[in-house]
Motif scaffolding. Structure first.
Motif, PDB file in Angstrom:
ATOM      1  N   THR A 133       0.850  -1.191   0.000  1.00  0.00           N
ATOM      2  CA  THR A 133       0.000   0.000   0.000  1.00  0.00           C
ATOM      3  C   THR A 133       0.883   1.236   0.000  1.00  0.00           C
ATOM      4  N   VAL A 134       0.612   2.153  -0.913  1.00  0.00           N
ATOM      5  CA  VAL A 134       1.352   3.405  -0.983  1.00  0.00           C
ATOM      6  C   VAL A 134       0.386   4.542  -0.673  1.00  0.00           C
ATOM      7  N   PHE A 135       0.715   5.322   0.337  1.00  0.00           N
ATOM      8  CA  PHE A 135      -0.119   6.465   0.719  1.00  0.00           C
ATOM      9  C   PHE A 135       0.432   7.726   0.066  1.00  0.00           C
ATOM     10  N   ALA A 136      -0.437   8.451  -0.601  1.00  0.00           N
ATOM     11  CA  ALA A 136      -0.014   9.655  -1.325  1.00  0.00           C
ATOM     12  C   ALA A 136       0.440  10.762  -0.375  1.00  0.00           C
ATOM     13  N   ASN A 137      -0.007  10.710   0.879  1.00  0.00           N
ATOM     14  CA  ASN A 137       0.317  11.797   1.809  1.00  0.00           C
ATOM     15  C   ASN A 137       1.562  11.517   2.648  1.00  0.00           C
ATOM     16  N   ILE A 138       2.325  10.491   2.286  1.00  0.00           N
ATOM     17  CA  ILE A 138       3.537  10.153   3.045  1.00  0.00           C
ATOM     18  C   ILE A 138       4.781  10.445   2.215  1.00  0.00           C
ATOM     19  N   ASP A 139       5.721  11.144   2.815  1.00  0.00           N
ATOM     20  CA  ASP A 139       7.028  11.362   2.201  1.00  0.00           C
ATOM     21  C   ASP A 139       7.904  10.179   2.622  1.00  0.00           C
ATOM     22  N   TYR A 140       7.975   9.167   1.764  1.00  0.00           N
ATOM     23  CA  TYR A 140       8.655   7.929   2.129  1.00  0.00           C
ATOM     24  C   TYR A 140      10.162   8.114   2.305  1.00  0.00           C
ATOM     25  N   ALA A 141      10.746   9.016   1.557  1.00  0.00           N
ATOM     26  CA  ALA A 141      12.182   9.271   1.721  1.00  0.00           C
ATOM     27  C   ALA A 141      12.466   9.816   3.115  1.00  0.00           C
ATOM     28  N   LYS A 142      11.628  10.734   3.553  1.00  0.00           N
ATOM     29  CA  LYS A 142      11.783  11.311   4.889  1.00  0.00           C
ATOM     30  C   LYS A 142      11.493  10.272   5.971  1.00  0.00           C
ATOM     31  N   LEU A 143      10.468   9.472   5.745  1.00  0.00           N
ATOM     32  CA  LEU A 143      10.107   8.420   6.691  1.00  0.00           C
ATOM     33  C   LEU A 143      11.244   7.419   6.857  1.00  0.00           C
ATOM     34  N   ASN A 144      11.753   6.908   5.743  1.00  0.00           N
ATOM     35  CA  ASN A 144      12.815   5.899   5.793  1.00  0.00           C
ATOM     36  C   ASN A 144      14.098   6.467   6.383  1.00  0.00           C
ATOM     37  N   ALA A 145      14.362   7.746   6.141  1.00  0.00           N
ATOM     38  CA  ALA A 145      15.553   8.375   6.715  1.00  0.00           C
ATOM     39  C   ALA A 145      15.429   8.466   8.241  1.00  0.00           C
ATOM     40  N   ALA A 146      14.228   8.796   8.729  1.00  0.00           N
ATOM     41  CA  ALA A 146      14.012   8.896  10.178  1.00  0.00           C
ATOM     42  C   ALA A 146      14.192   7.539  10.840  1.00  0.00           C
ATOM     43  N   VAL A 147      13.678   6.488  10.192  1.00  0.00           N
ATOM     44  CA  VAL A 147      13.805   5.138  10.747  1.00  0.00           C
ATOM     45  C   VAL A 147      15.254   4.671  10.685  1.00  0.00           C
ATOM     46  N   ALA A 148      15.912   4.876   9.555  1.00  0.00           N
ATOM     47  CA  ALA A 148      17.305   4.449   9.400  1.00  0.00           C
ATOM     48  C   ALA A 148      18.211   5.145  10.413  1.00  0.00           C
ATOM     49  N   ASN A 149      17.906   6.394  10.719  1.00  0.00           N
ATOM     50  CA  ASN A 149      18.721   7.166  11.658  1.00  0.00           C
ATOM     51  C   ASN A 149      18.596   6.659  13.091  1.00  0.00           C
ATOM     52  N   ALA A 150      17.614   5.798  13.345  1.00  0.00           N
ATOM     53  CA  ALA A 150      17.444   5.242  14.686  1.00  0.00           C
ATOM     54  C   ALA A 150      18.433   4.119  14.970  1.00  0.00           C
ATOM     55  N   PHE A 151      19.140   3.652  13.937  1.00  0.00           N
ATOM     56  CA  PHE A 151      20.038   2.506  14.073  1.00  0.00           C
ATOM     57  C   PHE A 151      21.502   2.937  13.999  1.00  0.00           C
ATOM     58  N   ASP A 152      22.344   2.164  14.667  1.00  0.00           N
ATOM     59  CA  ASP A 152      23.778   2.406  14.591  1.00  0.00           C
ATOM     60  C   ASP A 152      24.312   2.055  13.211  1.00  0.00           C
ATOM     61  N   LYS A 153      25.298   2.816  12.783  1.00  0.00           N
ATOM     62  CA  LYS A 153      26.018   2.447  11.577  1.00  0.00           C
ATOM     63  C   LYS A 153      26.971   1.309  11.903  1.00  0.00           C
ATOM     64  N   LYS A 154      27.460   0.639  10.908  1.00  0.00           N
ATOM     65  CA  LYS A 154      28.327  -0.509  11.109  1.00  0.00           C
ATOM     66  C   LYS A 154      29.525  -0.149  11.978  1.00  0.00           C
ATOM     67  N   GLY A 155      29.759  -0.948  13.024  1.00  0.00           N
ATOM     68  CA  GLY A 155      30.883  -0.719  13.915  1.00  0.00           C
ATOM     69  C   GLY A 155      30.567   0.172  15.099  1.00  0.00           C
ATOM     70  N   GLU A 156      29.394   0.819  15.083  1.00  0.00           N
ATOM     71  CA  GLU A 156      29.012   1.696  16.189  1.00  0.00           C
ATOM     72  C   GLU A 156      28.166   0.943  17.218  1.00  0.00           C
ATOM     73  N   LYS A 157      28.124   1.478  18.416  1.00  0.00           N
ATOM     74  CA  LYS A 157      27.331   0.873  19.481  1.00  0.00           C
ATOM     75  C   LYS A 157      26.838   1.981  20.405  1.00  0.00           C
ATOM     76  N   ASN A 158      26.091   2.907  19.810  1.00  0.00           N
ATOM     77  CA  ASN A 158      25.613   4.063  20.559  1.00  0.00           C
ATOM     78  C   ASN A 158      24.089   4.055  20.715  1.00  0.00           C
ATOM     79  N   LYS A 159      23.382   3.994  19.609  1.00  0.00           N
ATOM     80  CA  LYS A 159      21.914   4.041  19.640  1.00  0.00           C
ATOM     81  C   LYS A 159      21.320   2.707  20.081  1.00  0.00           C
ATOM     82  N   ARG A 160      21.925   1.630  19.674  1.00  0.00           N
ATOM     83  CA  ARG A 160      21.589   0.274  20.083  1.00  0.00           C
ATOM     84  C   ARG A 160      20.105  -0.073  19.886  1.00  0.00           C
ATOM     85  N   THR A 161      19.548   0.420  18.821  1.00  0.00           N
ATOM     86  CA  THR A 161      18.174   0.065  18.467  1.00  0.00           C
ATOM     87  C   THR A 161      18.136  -1.340  17.897  1.00  0.00           C
ATOM     88  N   ARG A 162      17.184  -2.135  18.347  1.00  0.00           N
ATOM     89  CA  ARG A 162      17.002  -3.490  17.822  1.00  0.00           C
ATOM     90  C   ARG A 162      15.973  -3.530  16.697  1.00  0.00           C
TER      91      ARG A 162
END
Length: 446
Positions: A133-162
């Motif tokens: 389902t694709v919602f016309a009122n969602i900015d998916y690039a912004k959404l995915n960036a917000a979710v991706a930013n919740a996770f540590d990058k490879k080798g990091e251990k700061n945010k520790r989101t599962r």
């Protein structure tokens, strides 16, 4: 040289006295936490000892423990440098229980009878994957960036989101997991279990079987001023009773979770330090007392065990859900609820829909309003075993959002004005929740 040895001896003596007075009493809690954590992670979710020690038990002092798993006996033993052995056992249907030397492991036990309802409907009302389902009122690039930013990058251990899942209008619009975790991984919600415990009072209230405004049915309180405490006060963490909740030390909460046989009694003997409905104080002991009150509503222990599943989890398809019990057979309603990220999301959706699950009313609509209404003296941050944003804790998130919250940053967040639920499971509270929540909400144009 003699002067040096004398100074050294004095310093050594001081060190030994410090270790005896400050550290040794903590060993019970350290080995107890470790044994419980390893056993639960291994037997409930199938994690290896290496993974648990690297992730779940990577906590100051807890990493001192040495742990041994017995797969055939389904138990874990832990100690700290050979001191303070603790044992945690796994029992099917009840999860893991940290036990003492007096506990009879050969005694037969009752366990919840589950009724797994499987349907051909897609998530969240069934087991099939949802249609794209694709919602016309969602900015998916912004959404995915917000979710991706919740996770540590490879080798990091700061945010520790599962894991993070975002559910909009009953559709999963974003879902991401850290390495080693997936949609089938069962994750401990810690104090999010408090919100589950409260829900059973809403269910009983709808069934006309309990009145939360009446005094709490505690025999020990009937001959003193505590008899004025209502179930409502307990649900609001506003009993006025003494309680200390700090997980970095020996306190009421840690002694209850890692030493007590019957956790429903830990709060009962506490004196007043305030007044009911006028002294908000966060207390895991209060929630376990509520679990004990729930137990009193049933004629048999089996009915109590079954109720937690057939009235809620199995009704809404939280098939992965499990709440562990203490040595006395009480559900540890303060802390020990497990579920997959998607199933935690279903719990959030139940509240988003004000108790209605695919046409069936699990609790009255008024209950959702009740838990999301600020209690007196909490400064707008707490309701009925749910946390609130009414006081503006997360300044860039909607004020009407409310959420279940647990140790190490577990969150199930309900946004009534946005038809939205966000779940974040992790291993650290040092995390930009405001950024995640505002980023996701900001990606949706109402």
């Amino acid at each position: 040289m003699k002067k040096f040895l004398k100074i050294f001896g004095v310093l050594l003596l001081i060190l030994l006295v410090y270790l005896r007075l400050a550290i040794y009493p903590q060993l019970d809690l350290i080995s107890g936490f470790s044994a419980k954590s390893v056993a639960s992670g291994h037997f409930i979710d199938g994690r290896s000892l290496e993974i648990i020690q690297k992730n779940d038990n990577d906590i100051d002092k807890i990493d001192w423990a040495t742990n041994t798993i017995d797969d055939s006996g389904k138990f874990v033993t832990s100690n700290v440098h050979g001191l303070k052995d603790r044992k945690a056992i796994y029992r099917e249907g009840l999860g893991v229980t940290l036990i003492n030397n007096d506990f009879d492991t050969t005694k037969p036990y009752e366990f919840p009878k589950r009724n797994f309802i499987k349907t051909d409907l897609p998530f969240p009302y069934g087991d099939k994957e949802q249609n794209d389902t694709v919602f016309a009122n969602i900015d998916y690039a912004k959404l995915n960036a917000a979710v991706a930013n919740a996770f540590d990058k490879k080798g990091e251990k700061n945010k520790r989101t599962r894991s993070v899942i975002v559910i909009y209008k009953d559709k999963i619009i974003a879902e991401k997991y850290a390495n080693g975790i997936d949609k089938n991984s069962k994750i401990l919600g810690w104090s999010m279990t408090k919100s589950i415990t409260a829900t059973y009072f809403g269910i009983l209230q709808k069934q006309g079987k309990i009145d939360i405004m009446k005094p709490a049915p505690i025999d020990e309180w009937q001959n003193d001023e505590r008899k004025k405490i209502t179930i409502n006060d307990l649900l609001h963490m506003n009993s006025g009773l003494e309680w200390e909740e700090k997980y970095d030390k020996i306190c009421d909460a840690t002694k209850m979770l890692f030493i007590e046989e019957d956790m429903t009694k830990s709060q009962i003997n506490k004196p007043f330090v305030g007044k009911p409905n006028n002294s908000w104080n966060y207390s895991s002991g209060t929630t376990n007392l509520l679990s004990g009150i729930l137990r009193k509503q049933f004629k048999t222990h089996q009915e109590y065990l079954d109720f937690w599943y057939n009235s809620l989890f199995d009704k809404i398809g939280m098939n992965s859900a499990l709440v562990e019990v203490d040595m006395a057979g009480n559900f540890v309603g303060s802390s020990y609820g497990w579920a997959t990220t998607r199933d935690w999301g279903k719990f959030g959706l139940l509240y988003l829909h004000k108790g209605n699950w695919n046409g069936e009313q699990i609790f009255d609509e008024s209950w959702a309003k009740y838990v999301a209404t600020p209690t007196n003296t909490s400064n707008g941050k707490y309701g009925g075993q749910f946390w609130l944003n009414a006081g503006g804790r997360f300044p860039n998130a909607p004020k009407d959002m409310y959420y279940a919250s647990g140790y190490q940053g577990q969150m199930v967040v309900i946004f009534p004005s946005h038809d939205l639920v966000i779940v974040r499971m992790g291993l650290s509270e040092e995390f930009d929740f405001n950024g995640l929540l505002s980023g996701v909400v900001g990606s949706i144009r109402n």
